[in-house]
Write a protein that holds these residues in place. Structure first.
Motif: not given
Length: 416
Positions: A56, A61, A66, A71, A74, A78
């Motif tokens: 990440p 990020l 984070v 997850r 994240q 992105v």
């Protein structure tokens, strides 16, 4: 009626992240399946998955983002950033009041939830958990819609915002509902897609217990085999795709690259069984027919079908029947493929990844193959593009999905 353009695509898919790496894998027909590394799967019947090689911080990020996000969140941040950059839209270019967010997820923050439960229950030893061991971000972990807020805050989207959770059709439904936000005049731009990170013990064990996932652990790259007579179940995947949807006139006025338009969308429920499917595929066929009606296209106009193609006997045969019912004789002429053969089944994210693949197929004139299709199931007798990608300039593409709970959805994308 306002027409809805796709002007940006972002992806975090199994293998290396990024739209171009995702597309390269599709064109090359290269499976990303491997042995599970995200947790110890040694006690599971199925021990293979399609995982993302995701860092990440390297993907842009901050440590705070984070720490705050599971997850799956994240992934969404992105992919949204990549999609907006691809569309040529920075935060200052967006009218916040006219920008919406619509994301799909089936299981939400399952990885962080499991980590937190292990902590507060002392590894499951205590029925009465100790909340003092919980982390500071439990609320967004419990509420999947928090990722919609995270994306909206990051990019200044003050318009309509929603999370769609319709099982394995969540991603395609989020794109369809995002398009309708624009068609209904609620927004001019919508950040739409699906995100999922289900490769955790609890989610993985649920599918393992019902023997839905493949036990082909000794040959991971060949484990996902949609429409093949030797298939043994699906491969769990993870990932995210985000599409920037935009009013077509607005996109053209600013000189944006338009991949395609979202021309039609429909969803149905089979009201039949939580996991079972009618063998004749009537509800999926109805969703396909309604999406084509909205797009004002006939069965013979469809140049490619991106199938749900999970690699289970029940789904593959149900889906084949649905296309025959919806498309009639044209079903035998249209190329069909399943990209799950390469990136697995990422539950609520896969519909968005498949829609992204369709948009790229229209734009670049290449149809992804079905990898690992070497011994066709005689009951699946359509043109499933086995092995190698096929060059073809198509005007209209159909993507369809099925989900636990009886959800059946379809979207038609068209060349402008």
């Amino acid at each position: 009626m306002r027409r809805i353009a796709v002007t940006g695509i972002g992806a975090v898919a199994p293998g290396e992240p990024g739209r171009e790496r995702f597309w390269d894998r599709m064109v090359e027909g290269r499976p990303a399946t491997r042995g599970v590394t995200l947790f110890d799967a040694s006690q599971m019947r199925s021990r293979v998955a399609a995982e993302c090689d995701f860092d990440p911080i390297a993907c842009g990020l901050t440590p705070q983002e984070v720490r705050r996000n599971d997850r799956f969140g994240q992934f969404a941040l992105v992919a949204s950033a990549e999609a907006l950059d691809d569309a040529g839209l920075g935060r200052d270019d967006l009218d916040g009041e006219r920008t919406g967010v619509c994301l799909g997820s089936a299981v939400g923050a399952t990885m962080r939830l499991e980590e937190e439960y292990v902590a507060v229950s002392d590894g499951g030893r205590h029925w009465e958990v100790d909340g003092s061991y919980a982390g500071p971000f439990m609320y967004p972990v419990f509420v999947p819609s928090s990722i919609v807020s995270e994306v909206a805050v990051k990019f200044g989207a003050n318009g309509p915002a929603s999370l769609v959770s319709t099982g394995c059709t969540s991603g395609i439904d989020a794109v369809g509902q995002g398009a309708r936000m624009i068609a209904d005049g609620e927004a001019d731009v919508v950040i739409a897609g699906g995100t999922e990170s289900p490769i955790s013990p609890i989610s993985y064990a649920c599918f393992d217990a019902i023997r839905a996932t493949t036990p082909a652990n000794d040959r991971p790259a060949e484990a996902s085999r949609p429409f093949d007579a030797d298939r043994q179940g699906f491969v769990m995947g993870e990932g995210c795709a985000v599409l920037v949807l935009e009013d077509l006139d607005r996109a053209r006025a600013r000189g944006a690259h338009v991949y395609c338009t979202v021309a039609g969308y429909a969803s149905r429920a089979n009201a039949y069984h939580m996991t079972g499917l009618h063998p004749d595929g009537v509800e999926l066929a109805e969703a396909v027919a309604r999406a084509m009606d909205e797009a004002r296209v006939d069965p013979g106009d469809i140049g490619y079908v991106n199938a749900h193609g999970s690699g289970t006997v029940q789904n593959d045969r149900h889906e084949t029947g649905a296309y025959k019912r919806a498309l009639g004789p044209a079903a035998y002429d249209v190329p069909v493929s399943s990209i799950k053969s390469m990136i697995g089944h990422s539950l609520g994210a896969i519909g968005a990844l498949e829609t992204a693949a369709c948009a790229l197929a229209i734009d670049r004139g290449v149809l992804p193959p079905t990898a690992n299709l070497t011994t066709p199931d005689p009951e699946c007798d359509l043109d499933y593009i086995p092995g190698e990608a096929r060059e073809a300039r198509v005007g209209h593409v159909l993507s369809a999905g099925s989900g636990f709970g009886g959800f059946q959805s379809a979207v038609v994308l068209s060349r402008t």
